[in-house]
Every structure is written in C-alpha cells, then in structure tokens.
Enzyme design. Structure first.
Site, PDB file in Angstrom:
ATOM      1  N   GLY A 138       0.820  -1.213   0.000  1.00  0.00           N
ATOM      2  CA  GLY A 138       0.000   0.000   0.000  1.00  0.00           C
ATOM      3  C   GLY A 138       0.850   1.256   0.000  1.00  0.00           C
ATOM      4  CE1 TYR A 139       5.252   0.654   0.824  1.00  0.00           C
ATOM      5  CE2 TYR A 139       6.911   1.556  -0.648  1.00  0.00           C
ATOM      6  CZ  TYR A 139       6.582   0.860   0.482  1.00  0.00           C
ATOM      7  OH  TYR A 139       7.575   0.358   1.269  1.00  0.00           O
ATOM      8  CD  GLU A 189      16.475  -8.908  -3.055  1.00  0.00           C
ATOM      9  OE1 GLU A 189      16.458  -9.293  -4.236  1.00  0.00           O
ATOM     10  OE2 GLU A 189      17.211  -9.402  -2.187  1.00  0.00           O
ATOM     11  CG  ASN A 199      12.716   4.093 -17.382  1.00  0.00           C
ATOM     12  OD1 ASN A 199      12.684   3.290 -16.429  1.00  0.00           O
ATOM     13  ND2 ASN A 199      12.898   3.717 -18.630  1.00  0.00           N
TER      14      ASN A 199
END
Lengths: 392, 387
Positions: A127-128, A244, A378
């Site tokens: 939940g961002y 990660e 990007n």
C-alpha cells in the site's frame, strides 16, 4: 569471490535444473511458457514446493529460513528457475515486506508473519501509491490515528497489485502532519479481511486484472502491527527499496523472454514460415541478445561489488535498462507473431482459437508499458543517477 | 554445444591485484607525463612520437601485449585492454593497437610465433613496428583481397596492386599485406623499403599517421609468406578481432574522459543565470551517458574471455560487444560535444579530440551497424555469456 564458471557453480546449476524438471507441475510450466502471469494458485503451489526444498527465500538469512547463498548464486538460481519456465513467486512477501519484518520487526511479528510468507500460505500486497502521491510518494495522505491500543485508518491506495487476493497489506500511512512530509509517515501491517477495507479492480489495457484501488474506512488496526517506530516509516520504505537492488532489473525474466522468443522463431521456421526470415527482425533479435548480455554482466558487477558506480546509482541504471528490455523483448515477440498477436486472450481459460504459443504475448506487451512507470519511473531513476551518482 | 564453454576463458568480472597495479602505473604515467600539449606536438610531427614509443617499451607495456608463450608477460588479453583503455582516456597518441597488437595477433594466429620470435621480441622492445595492409580502395570492410595480387615466380613472390589507408605505415619497417593468389588469399611480409613499393602518407582524423600503398611488381622471397591460402583468412580474422576489441577498450577510456570533462563543464558554465548542471534536461542526459558507460564497461570481460580463442563463436561475440560499445561511445562523446555547446566543436577543446578518436575507431575497425550485422550472421547460438 564467486565466479560464474566454477565447477561448483556448474554443479549448482545442474542441481537446480534437475530439481525444477522433477518438481514443477506441468500446467504451471505450460502457462509460464505461454507468457501468462501466474495465478494466485500457481504462485502458492510453486512457493510451497520450493519451501519443501528450503529454497523459497534464498535471500533471507539462514535463521529465518534462507539459504546463505551469495548474491551471485541467488541470481544464478533465479535465472535457472525462469529459464525452466517456473512461475515467479509473488514478490510482496518474499522480497519486500519479509526483509523489513526480520530487520525491524518485533519477535512476535517475526513469528506471526515470516513462516507463512516462506511457505506461500499468506499473500501480501503493497500500500504505497495514492491518487495524489505517485512519484511524489511522500505526499501520501492515508491517515492513521492512534486510539488506545489501535490505529484508526482512513484513506485510499491505488495501483495495488494482487490486492484482490492478498491476506495482508503493508501500508504507508500518515501519522503526523506537523513537520517535513517524510517525517510523519509510519508503516502498518493491515489485515485485508478487516471491516472497512474495500478492494476495487482496475482493468489494465491488456484487459486483465492485476491492480486495484484499496479503500480504508475507519479500519481498526492493532497498534502491535506497527513496524518499528511511529513516524519512521519512510526509513523502512527506503530500506525496502534498497534491500533488493537488482530484483527490479528483471534479468531472469529477460533471459526467459529471450528463450521464449527463440523457441517461437525456431518453431515458425520449422513450420516453413518464410516470413520469419526477415533481416530486420533478426537484427533486432541480435541486438537484444547483446543487450541482455550487457544487462546480465552489469548486474553481476553489482552483485560482486565490481560496479564503478555507487551501488544505488547502479541499481537505478539496471532498473532503467531492465524496463527497456522488458518492453523491447515483448515488442519483438508480438512483431514476430504478426496476425497471431491480435486475438484477445483471457488468461486461465481454454481457447479454441489462436496460436497456443502466443497467448500471453500481446498481454505482456501491453502491461509492460507499466514497467518503466512503477517502482520509480525511468525519469525518477535518471534523477537519482544525476543527483547521487553524478552529484549534479 | 558442450565444448562451447571451453572455447572461452573463464569470465573474470573484476581486476586482479597485478592488473590493478598495471592500471595504476599507466594512470600515473598519463597524469604526470602526458597531456594535450604533447598530443598536439605529435600531431605536428605527422602523428608520431618516437620518444613516447621508446618510453612505453621501456616501461614494459609492449610486453604486456604478448602472452608468455610468445615471450611477453601477458597473463591474458586483459593487460593490453587496460593499456588501451587508459590510452583512450588520456588521448595518448601511440600505435599500440596498429603496430603491435594486431600484427602480432596475426603472426601468432598464422602459426608464425616461433619462426618470428626474433621479430616479436624486437616489436616488444620498440625497435620494430609493423603495419597491417588489408583495405583496398572502394571495398569497404571486405577482408578478402582482390585488387592486390601476388604471383609465385620461381623462388619469389611478385606483388601488384594498391592498399588504402594503412594505419601506421609511414613508421612501419615491415608490412603485413593481404593479397589474392590463384589458390586464394594469402598474407605476405613485405619490407617497407622494398623496391617498387611506394606510399602516400597523411594524417587521419584520429591523429594517427597512415598511407596508401602502391605495389609495382614488388618482389619478395619465398619465405615472406606469413599465411597461406589455408590459414590467411583465420589469421586476418584474429587480427581484426583484436582491432575491434582494442577499439572497444580505447573507446571506453574516451567515453569516461568525455563524461568527466562534461560534468566539469556543466558545473561551471552559466546560462539563464544558473549553472547548466541545474537544468533537469541536462541532468537526465548526463545520467543516460553514465548508464551507457557502465553498460559498456560491463561488457569488457567478454573480450578478454574470447580474444585469441579462434573460431567463429568468439569472433561473433567480439563483434557483438563491439557493436554495443561503438553505439555507446558515439552517443556519449557526441552528447559530450553537444553539452559543451559551440566550444565543443572546436579543435581547441579536448572533448572534440575524444569525439574524433571514437569516430576514427569506428572507421578503422567497424562501428555499430557493421558489427551488429557481423554478429547476426556469425552467431551460432543466442547467448553471449553461456553456451
């Protein structure tokens, strides 16, 4: 230092390959080969099988059920799995919240959540993003108010992948409005089955359902579900992103895509399709082979600490290139298919039309427009390279 | 396919301690003893700096261009690539690639290492320089000789024809010349002062000297044959593999230097009352350049793994790497010129020298499009790393 060509690494590759050949259920392999996204059941089944071997979370510390493998060995493992058509497990538990819980969580939280992530029995979502907090994530407004031993949560999340079948959501919520916006954010673990949580599907341009809106209306969350300290959520969110560095670079997927593309081209050639002997197509394929190799070596440089850029800058670079590769590879795939790319296929249904090898192709091409948008666009990644790497 | 793995060296992703030491010493040499002034002085002398060549030989760096089995001290091709990368970074005008690496690779690939041991030693000590004459007018990158012809006549060979833009020919004492015979293509060793051989010398845009060669019934002895029709094609290919790989290493150094120069420039130059480095459009462009540099650097271990390995797969991989690095180098040095604005296109600006060097490497050893097609046509599988 690890090397790719050591006898040990070659034996390891063989071991992984043999394990997948013996244990990956055929229907899962078939769906992956066709290019479909794995279903909840596929992910659960495969995660449980890997868990049986102790391989469901190779990157976790051994005391939480990981393997202790080096980063290079883990990447080799992921590539072997992808090239053997194993579905990718859901990343939200294993790769995102799992490491946050074992790093910042309480003992009770570790005991409660980690085993069920490891064996694939519970699913998570993230939940961002919110309607007005995309790239500018710290502007998020979903509010959590402390009331006794609970938080009362109100607000809305968007672009929430797998929310439709998740058991839990790790959520960034606002717990303070007084200071700098990054300093008033906390991370809460919320039971998706709680009263007041509503999930509304968003259908993407490939006509499939991965992402959702999630609404919170007076949702009561036990205070013990707070990660770490109140108002320190931004720190955990950053840790989660940085933990990660190479998993958002999609190297195993790129190698799998390349294999799928070659199989498709070879099969079409075997069936005497003259259209496949097209120099322009073959040139793009050759260029992509080189690009995949560059990507692979750039990632190995990060994993073995040989990158000349700093680690976070290099992570942004491989995220950008990984997204471009995902898009270029799937674009070539549908181009090779020609007319066979056109039918609208529904995943996990039987079809009596179209080319069975091609069913996931157009869907992948369409949904992958999002790869350069989620997880930091990007453009955001270019900004990170400029600021942190080039000090501009 | 199982033997394909054995067709390359193991991939080494980083530098060994010895390699790092070599790199450091070359870096120090360039930082203390070489600059644009010295390059300009060499350019004024027709692109040659004999004192520098002696220095390079004395420092033992030409020895780093030959494997131990042939009398040098290279553990792998990596040492030579390190040297070229640093020379690319420092804009050092020295024909390491053209006078040393390419010709010695051809002699070795032709099985002449033992017979020509004396020549190789003299090349390492800087006493002798060779040049490879392969190109013919109007035939682009066709490696098969056509208009230069050799005829066996008693105990000698007689050569007739023209070679175009032979890099380093004006300073070479010996030329390796490809020629067509009735049996096929061969390679001959021809003394630069052979009667009947004349040359027109000139400077190239990359700063190197070159010449067009004219063979008017040039006679050389029987033993001038370096590679017969059976081996000449492979030997020439081995030389070209080194040319393409060396061009990658030099271009990488040039890219890195051009990016560094540009970062400095945009941090001082002001327009619209702020430094150029404050504009997002400039920042993103520089970030894209840095990415290209990182990805080019990442590919370099593949060159070390495949040089001197012989065989089509290795040549294909080298071509693939060359195509990617060539495109990156054109982008990075081209954008470096762009971000410098008007000053970037002047002879005075160092950045234009990097750009010209990169373009010259493309012209000499093939660029992106050429090598992409070579990779496409010669590849035997579809994975450059794992076979």
């Amino acid at each position: 230092m690890d090397t790719l060509d050591s006898t040990e690494m070659r034996a390891f590759r063989r071991e992984v390959r043999d394990f997948v050949a013996a244990n990956l259920p055929k229907p899962l392999e078939q769906r992956c080969r066709q290019g479909f996204h794995p279903s909840k059941e596929d992910m659960r089944e495969w995660t449980a099988i890997l868990h049986g071997k102790g391989w469901s979370a190779p990157h976790w510390p051994t005391r939480y059920g990981g393997t202790g493998w080096s980063p290079l060995k883990r990447m080799v493992f992921d590539i072997e799995l992808a090239e053997a058509w194993a579905p990718a497990p859901s990343p939200f538990g294993l790769h995102l919240i799992g490491p946050v819980i074992y790093t910042f969580g309480t003992e009770q939280q570790k005991e409660r959540y980690l085993p069920r992530i490891l064996d694939g029995s519970e699913f998570w979502c993230q939940g961002y993003s919110e309607p007005n907090a995309g790239s500018d994530l710290a502007s998020l407004r979903t509010a959590a108010k402390r009331e006794g031993d609970c938080y009362r949560v109100n607000g809305q999340k968007i672009w929430t992948s797998q929310a439709q079948f998740a058991d839990w959501i790790f959520c960034l919520v606002r717990t303070d409005n007084s200071g700098k916006k990054q300093n008033g954010i906390s991370m809460l673990l919320i039971d998706m089955h709680s009263p007041g949580v509503t999930v509304k599907p968003i259908i993407t341009q490939d006509m499939d359902h991965y992402v959702n809106e999630v609404f919170f209306e007076d949702v009561r969350v036990p205070a013990e579900n707070l990660i770490g300290e109140e108002n320190a959520g931004w720190r955990y969110a950053k840790f989660l992103l940085e933990n990660e560095r190479t998993s958002s670079a999609y190297l195993p997927q790129a190698k799998q895509d390349m294999k799928r593309l070659r199989e498709l081209i070879d099969r079409m050639r075997d069936e005497h399709s003259e259209g496949i002997d097209d120099e322009a197509l073959d040139t793009e394929c050759a260029a992509l082979e080189i690009e995949v190799a560059a990507h692979e070596l750039a990632i190995y440089r990060i994993l073995t600490d040989n990158a000349s850029s700093q680690a976070d800058t290099a992570a942004s670079m491989v995220k950008i290139q990984g997204a471009r590769l995902q898009q270029r590879l799937s674009a070539l795939w549908v181009e090779v298919l020609g007319m066979h790319g056109l039918p609208l296929f529904q995943p996990h249904r039987e079809h009596d039309f179209g080319d069975p090898a091609a069913m996931g192709a157009m869907s992948q091409f369409l949904i992958r427009r999002a790869v350069s948008i989620y997880g930091g666009t990007n453009e955001i990644q270019h900004g990170i390279i400029a600021k942190r790497g080039l000090h501009l | 396919m199982s033997d394909a793995m054995a067709q390359r060296r193991p991939l080494a992703l980083g530098l060994s301690d010895d390699e790092r030491q070599l790199q450091d010493s070359i870096e120090r040499f360039i930082d203390h003893e070489y600059d644009l002034m010295r390059r300009r002085a060499a350019l004024a002398e027709g692109g040659d700096d004999p004192a520098l060549w002696r220095q390079i030989a004395e420092l033992g760096w030409l020895g780093a261009c030959l494997p131990e089995t042939d009398g040098g001290y290279a553990q792998s091709p990596k040492e030579a690539l390190i040297l070229l990368e640093q020379f690319g970074r420092g804009l050092v005008l020295a024909p390491v690639l053209d006078a040393m690496l390419v010709p010695s690779a051809i002699l070795r690939a032709a099985g002449q290492g033992e017979r020509e041991a004396g020549l190789l030693m003299a090349m390492m000590s800087g006493e002798r320089r060779l040049a490879l004459a392969w190109a013919e007018p109007g035939r682009r990158y066709d490696l098969r000789p056509l208009t230069t012809q050799a005829r066996h006549d008693g105990h000698q060979w007689r050569l007739q024809g023209t070679k175009a833009t032979v890099l380093g020919a004006p300073q070479a004492d010996t030329l390796l010349v490809s020629a067509a015979t009735e049996q096929g293509s061969v390679l001959m060793r021809v003394p630069a002062d052979a009667p009947g051989l004349s040359m027109t010398s000139y400077l190239t845009i990359g700063g190197q000297s070159a010449a067009d060669l004219f063979f008017a019934d040039v006679r050389v002895a029987d033993d001038a044959l370096v590679a017969s029709a059976e081996s000449a094609g492979a030997a020439l290919q081995a030389g070209w593999d080194w040319g393409a790989a060396g061009a990658c290493a030099e271009a990488l150094g040039a890219m890195r230097a051009a990016l560094t120069l540009t970062l400095k420039y945009v941090d001082t130059r002001e327009q619209f009352s702020q430094r150029l480095s404050r504009f997002q459009v400039i920042q993103h462009r520089l970030a894209a350049m840095a990415l290209e540099l990182e990805y080019s650097q990442a590919l370099l271990p593949l060159l070390t793994a495949h040089l001197d390995q012989r065989g089509q797969r290795s040549s294909a991989v080298i071509a693939g790497v060359r195509s990617r690095i060539s495109a990156a180098a054109r982008m990075v040095t081209g954008d470096a010129v762009q971000l410098h604005g008007g000053i970037g296109v002047t002879d005075e600006a160092a950045v234009s020298h990097y750009f010209r060097r990169v373009v010259a490497l493309d012209q000499a050893w093939g660029g992106h499009r050429f090598h992409l097609q070579r990779y496409r046509q010669q590849r035997r599988d579809h994975d450059l790393i794992h076979a």
